[in-house]
Design a protein around this motif. Structure first.
Motif, PDB file in Angstrom:
ATOM      1  N   PHE A  58       0.806  -1.218   0.000  1.00 31.26           N
ATOM      2  CA  PHE A  58       0.000   0.000   0.000  1.00 31.26           C
ATOM      3  C   PHE A  58       0.841   1.271   0.000  1.00 31.26           C
ATOM      4  O   PHE A  58       0.363   2.338   0.378  1.00 31.26           O
ATOM      5  N   MET A  59       2.082   1.185  -0.442  1.00 29.33           N
ATOM      6  CA  MET A  59       2.972   2.346  -0.392  1.00 29.33           C
ATOM      7  C   MET A  59       2.544   3.458  -1.343  1.00 29.33           C
ATOM      8  O   MET A  59       2.819   4.622  -1.090  1.00 29.33           O
ATOM      9  N   HIS A  60       1.863   3.141  -2.428  1.00 26.47           N
ATOM     10  CA  HIS A  60       1.463   4.170  -3.384  1.00 26.47           C
ATOM     11  C   HIS A  60       0.309   5.026  -2.873  1.00 26.47           C
ATOM     12  O   HIS A  60       0.177   6.180  -3.250  1.00 26.47           O
ATOM     13  N   SER A  61      -0.518   4.478  -1.992  1.00 24.92           N
ATOM     14  CA  SER A  61      -1.647   5.236  -1.450  1.00 24.92           C
ATOM     15  C   SER A  61      -2.000   4.705  -0.060  1.00 24.92           C
ATOM     16  O   SER A  61      -2.999   4.001   0.109  1.00 24.92           O
ATOM     17  N   PRO A  62      -1.199   5.029   0.944  1.00 30.27           N
ATOM     18  CA  PRO A  62      -1.460   4.493   2.286  1.00 30.27           C
ATOM     19  C   PRO A  62      -2.700   5.113   2.914  1.00 30.27           C
ATOM     20  O   PRO A  62      -2.958   6.303   2.776  1.00 30.27           O
ATOM     21  N   LYS A  63      -3.445   4.278   3.608  1.00 31.85           N
ATOM     22  CA  LYS A  63      -4.641   4.713   4.319  1.00 31.85           C
ATOM     23  C   LYS A  63      -4.372   4.591   5.821  1.00 31.85           C
ATOM     24  O   LYS A  63      -3.370   4.022   6.251  1.00 31.85           O
ATOM     25  N   ILE A  64      -5.257   5.119   6.626  1.00 33.31           N
ATOM     26  CA  ILE A  64      -5.078   5.104   8.089  1.00 33.31           C
ATOM     27  C   ILE A  64      -4.952   3.676   8.634  1.00 33.31           C
ATOM     28  O   ILE A  64      -4.082   3.414   9.476  1.00 33.31           O
ATOM     29  N   PRO A  65      -5.781   2.702   8.189  1.00 39.63           N
ATOM     30  CA  PRO A  65      -5.584   1.328   8.700  1.00 39.63           C
ATOM     31  C   PRO A  65      -4.204   0.747   8.363  1.00 39.63           C
ATOM     32  O   PRO A  65      -3.655  -0.034   9.132  1.00 39.63           O
ATOM     33  N   HIS A  66      -3.635   1.164   7.230  1.00 40.69           N
ATOM     34  CA  HIS A  66      -2.299   0.680   6.854  1.00 40.69           C
ATOM     35  C   HIS A  66      -1.248   1.248   7.815  1.00 40.69           C
ATOM     36  O   HIS A  66      -0.330   0.544   8.228  1.00 40.69           O
ATOM     37  N   MET A  67      -1.390   2.522   8.158  1.00 36.38           N
ATOM     38  CA  MET A  67      -0.450   3.135   9.103  1.00 36.38           C
ATOM     39  C   MET A  67      -0.582   2.506  10.480  1.00 36.38           C
ATOM     40  O   MET A  67       0.407   2.302  11.178  1.00 36.38           O
ATOM     41  N   LYS A  68      -1.807   2.172  10.870  1.00 35.73           N
ATOM     42  CA  LYS A  68      -2.005   1.493  12.157  1.00 35.73           C
ATOM     43  C   LYS A  68      -1.324   0.125  12.160  1.00 35.73           C
ATOM     44  O   LYS A  68      -0.788  -0.306  13.184  1.00 35.73           O
TER      45      LYS A  68
END
Length: 115
Positions: A58-68
């Motif tokens: 998800f590096m091209h478009s990270p979302k909040i759940p990915h950061m969590k």
């Protein structure tokens, strides 16, 4: 994240992370830097390799759940500092590995994530 609560595993079981779920994480550069550093660390820490494989998708478009999920990996690393594979220079190299296909483990496109 020095004062964070430690986690027992690097990623939740049946995490269900998808590209289209959640709000866009506004600090993309921070996400990229953290994931890049953790990818480098995963060379000597195979216990985080699968989790890094998931969040690096998800590096091209990270979302909040990915950061969590990335923050959970950091919380997991807090539980076991100093552990990992020590790479020494010697004449003999021997590698043993195990892999398992997950048969349509990606919720988004129903493809195998491990091959």
């Amino acid at each position: 994240m020095i004062g964070c609560r430690p986690a027992n595993t690097p990623i939740e079981q049946n995490h269900g992370l998808q590209e289209s779920v959640g709000e866009v994480y506004c600090d993309r550069e921070r996400y990229l830097k953290l994931v890049g550093k953790l990818i480098y660390l995963s060379l000597t820490r195979p216990d985080i390799a699968y989790a890094m494989h998931v969040v690096s998708q998800f590096m091209h478009s990270p979302k909040i759940p990915h950061m969590k999920a990335v923050e959970r990996i950091l919380r997991y690393l807090k539980t076991c500092p100093g552990k990992g594979i020590l790479l020494r220079k010697n004449n003999r190299i021997e590698i043993e590995a195990y892999t398992d296909a997950d048969w349509a483990g990606s919720v988004g496109d129903r493809k195998s994530t491990s091959g």
